[in-house]
Design an enzyme around this catalytic site. Sequence first.
Site, short mmCIF file in Angstrom:
data_model
loop_
_atom_site.label_atom_id
_atom_site.label_comp_id
_atom_site.label_asym_id
_atom_site.label_seq_id
_atom_site.Cartn_x
_atom_site.Cartn_y
_atom_site.Cartn_z
N ASP A 1 0.85 -1.19 0.00
CA ASP A 1 0.00 0.00 0.00
C ASP A 1 0.88 1.24 0.00
OD1 ASP A 1 -1.07 0.38 3.47
OD2 ASP A 1 0.83 -0.27 2.66
N TYR B 1 2.99 4.71 0.74
CA TYR B 1 3.65 5.28 1.91
C TYR B 1 2.65 6.18 2.64
CZ TYR B 1 8.04 3.87 -0.39
OH TYR B 1 9.05 3.16 -0.98
N PHE C 1 6.75 1.92 -4.32
CA PHE C 1 8.16 2.08 -3.94
C PHE C 1 8.72 3.46 -4.26
CE2 PHE C 1 7.78 -2.58 -4.45
CZ PHE C 1 8.15 -2.96 -3.17
N HIS D 1 11.27 -9.63 -0.06
CA HIS D 1 10.95 -8.21 -0.19
C HIS D 1 12.21 -7.37 0.05
CE1 HIS D 1 8.99 -4.35 0.78
NE2 HIS D 1 7.95 -4.81 0.12
#
Length: 221
Positions: free
Chosen positions: A66, A68, A79, A188
């Site tokens: 989701d 920031y 990202f 990740h």
Amino acid sequence: MDVKIEESWKNALSGEFEKEYFQKLTDFVRGEYLAGKTVYPEPKNIFNAFNLCPLNEVRVVIIGQDPYHEPGQAHGLCFSVQNGVDLPPSLVNIYKEIESDIGHKSITNGDLTQWARQGVLLLNSTLTVQAHLAASHSGKGWETFTDAVIKTIAQNKKHVVYMLWGSFAQNKAAIVDKNENLILTSAHPSPLSAYRGFFGNHHFSRANEYLIAHGDKPINW
């Protein structure tokens, strides 16, 4: 429902916009704004990933979780942060892997718009979030919508590279035909997990090798 999104996506996803879950989702997000809550990204940037990367130009899909949730960061690309904002730890690690893998530094700021303009769909599974509350808009319908997005890509495009980092993103793999696309999975890039398989995954060079092998140009990472 008239959704302000790039035209090719608007046409391909028009059926989703009329479904009950999407109406409930938009009512929920609108209600958050009307209640005076701070929601990220700004309304104009919710569909930024789609506006910068039309359906017929998608060559690589990167899936985040989701947006920031701190001020000035989110602008609709997973990202990515807006120019001038400190790099989040996951993006720092992404840049480290690119330098190790490709042999040169990536862009120095955190704005990944230039990736999007090359055909990289930077898709968060959830497209909005309340300030300071990670995953606060999860389970409201966004996941159903972004599953539909991936299905739409799979139905309309082949030889697409899917970079699925972490178990959350990897759950999307079942939607994609692995015989007609390249699915790359690893840990990740978060500092909590990057050393458990993200570093050294060579996803960026492997993506470019695959694109070139199928008559496409590489991404300038």
